[in-house]
Design a protein around this motif. Structure first.
Motif, PDB file in Angstrom:
ATOM      1  N   VAL A 155     -30.657  -8.629  60.996  1.00 52.91           N
ATOM      2  CA  VAL A 155     -31.425  -7.978  62.063  1.00 52.91           C
ATOM      3  C   VAL A 155     -32.028  -8.976  63.054  1.00 52.91           C
ATOM      4  O   VAL A 155     -32.646  -8.568  64.043  1.00 52.91           O
ATOM      5  CB  VAL A 155     -32.549  -7.081  61.489  1.00 52.91           C
ATOM      6  CG1 VAL A 155     -31.954  -5.929  60.698  1.00 52.91           C
ATOM      7  CG2 VAL A 155     -33.521  -7.878  60.628  1.00 52.91           C
ATOM      8  N   GLN A 187     -32.434  -6.918  56.622  1.00 52.16           N
ATOM      9  CA  GLN A 187     -32.937  -5.669  56.061  1.00 52.16           C
ATOM     10  C   GLN A 187     -32.253  -5.507  54.704  1.00 52.16           C
ATOM     11  O   GLN A 187     -31.044  -5.286  54.648  1.00 52.16           O
ATOM     12  CB  GLN A 187     -32.573  -4.520  57.001  1.00 52.16           C
ATOM     13  CG  GLN A 187     -32.896  -3.152  56.434  1.00 52.16           C
ATOM     14  CD  GLN A 187     -32.587  -2.041  57.434  1.00 52.16           C
ATOM     15  OE1 GLN A 187     -32.563  -2.256  58.636  1.00 52.16           O
ATOM     16  NE2 GLN A 187     -32.348  -0.843  56.917  1.00 52.16           N
ATOM     17  N   LEU A 228     -24.756  -0.971  60.534  1.00 53.00           N
ATOM     18  CA  LEU A 228     -25.984  -0.366  61.071  1.00 53.00           C
ATOM     19  C   LEU A 228     -25.627   0.648  62.161  1.00 53.00           C
ATOM     20  O   LEU A 228     -24.752   0.403  62.976  1.00 53.00           O
ATOM     21  CB  LEU A 228     -26.879  -1.475  61.627  1.00 53.00           C
ATOM     22  CG  LEU A 228     -28.326  -1.119  61.968  1.00 53.00           C
ATOM     23  CD1 LEU A 228     -29.078  -0.646  60.725  1.00 53.00           C
ATOM     24  CD2 LEU A 228     -29.026  -2.336  62.566  1.00 53.00           C
ATOM     25  N   PHE A 256     -28.051   0.842  67.745  1.00 55.61           N
ATOM     26  CA  PHE A 256     -29.295   0.104  67.940  1.00 55.61           C
ATOM     27  C   PHE A 256     -29.237  -0.664  69.246  1.00 55.61           C
ATOM     28  O   PHE A 256     -28.167  -0.920  69.792  1.00 55.61           O
ATOM     29  CB  PHE A 256     -29.548  -0.860  66.777  1.00 55.61           C
ATOM     30  CG  PHE A 256     -28.481  -1.916  66.588  1.00 55.61           C
ATOM     31  CD1 PHE A 256     -28.556  -3.139  67.239  1.00 55.61           C
ATOM     32  CD2 PHE A 256     -27.386  -1.678  65.753  1.00 55.61           C
ATOM     33  CE1 PHE A 256     -27.579  -4.114  67.056  1.00 55.61           C
ATOM     34  CE2 PHE A 256     -26.401  -2.643  65.569  1.00 55.61           C
ATOM     35  CZ  PHE A 256     -26.496  -3.873  66.230  1.00 55.61           C
ATOM     36  N   ASN A 287     -36.837  -2.721  64.644  1.00 51.79           N
ATOM     37  CA  ASN A 287     -36.541  -2.822  63.207  1.00 51.79           C
ATOM     38  C   ASN A 287     -37.680  -3.562  62.519  1.00 51.79           C
ATOM     39  O   ASN A 287     -38.054  -4.654  62.918  1.00 51.79           O
ATOM     40  CB  ASN A 287     -35.212  -3.548  62.998  1.00 51.79           C
ATOM     41  CG  ASN A 287     -34.804  -3.595  61.536  1.00 51.79           C
ATOM     42  OD1 ASN A 287     -35.441  -4.261  60.729  1.00 51.79           O
ATOM     43  ND2 ASN A 287     -33.743  -2.890  61.200  1.00 51.79           N
TER      44      ASN A 287
END
Length: 201
Positions: free
Chosen positions: A37, A100, A168, A171, A196
């Motif tokens: 991330v 994450q 993911l 985003f 995040n």
DNA sequence: GTACGGATAGTCT
DNA sequence: GACTATCCGTACC
């Protein structure tokens, strides 16, 4: 991911393409993984880059092929992990700064809880919160069990440490100044997944 | 929640 | 001999 992926982009683009991908370590103690991330790019003409001045023994892996792992010791007690980019002879890399957590969370929590500082005599180790497990380059290396004596200079396609494709959902990428450096401090080479909560700050 | 200082050892000047 | 792509505990809000 195939090695061609790491050579397909310039370093700053690769740093962004790595967001949302999963870093995996299949270690003897168990498998751990987390979604990338937060990353930073380090370029050849960049004063903050370890390979900026002179080719030395430490930075040798940075000159290797794209997809090479570069792990170095920082402040005498922590390590940071990088993905080498670009072709052989060009020393650029992407620093992985936060994950994450996805798999092996219990194992990551144990590794962080019993990290070196916590082993001082008389110290009672405290549990480590989920959002603190991989929130920073030194922390994620501890949590994942990455070690420069094992992983430095290895290739991602033959190592116990490797990367899985993007998992993911949608985003946005936020761009900012890099953390903890004095030279090249104004360059906008840091990339984070917007909003995040596992990003380091 | 932010601010500050100390730990610690390899690497380069 | 100086510096470092950091983290943690303490102090204070």
């Amino acid at each position: 991911m195939p090695l061609s992926f790491y050579e397909a982009y310039d370093t700053r683009t690769l740093a962004q393409k790595l967001l949302g991908c999963e870093l995996v370590h299949n270690s003897p103690e168990g498998l751990t993984s987390g979604i990338i991330v937060e990353t930073e790019a380090y370029l050849q003409d960049d004063p903050a880059c370890h390979a900026y001045r002179k080719r030395t023994a430490r930075t040798e892996p940075m000159y290797s092929a794209a997809g090479t792992i570069y792990v170095y010791l920082i402040y005498g007690m922590y390590q940071c992990v990088n993905i080498v980019s670009r072709e052989d002879g060009c020393a650029e890399a992407v620093l992985i700064r936060a994950l994450q957590p996805t798999e092996g969370i219990e194992l990551m929590e144990m590794r962080r809880r019993f990290s070196r500082k916590n082993l001082l005599p008389g110290f009672v180790p405290k549990p480590v919160a989920l959002r603190e497990l991989c929130k920073g380059p030194g922390k994620l290396v501890q949590a994942m069990g990455i070690d420069r004596s094992i992983h430095n200079a290895q290739s991602l396609d033959t190592s116990s440490l490797y990367i899985r494709p993007q998992i993911l959902g949608h985003f946005e990428i936020e761009i900012s100044k890099r953390i903890g450096i004095t030279q090249g401090a104004d360059l906008l080479y840091r990339y984070t997944v917007k909003n995040n909560r596992f990003v380091s700050k």
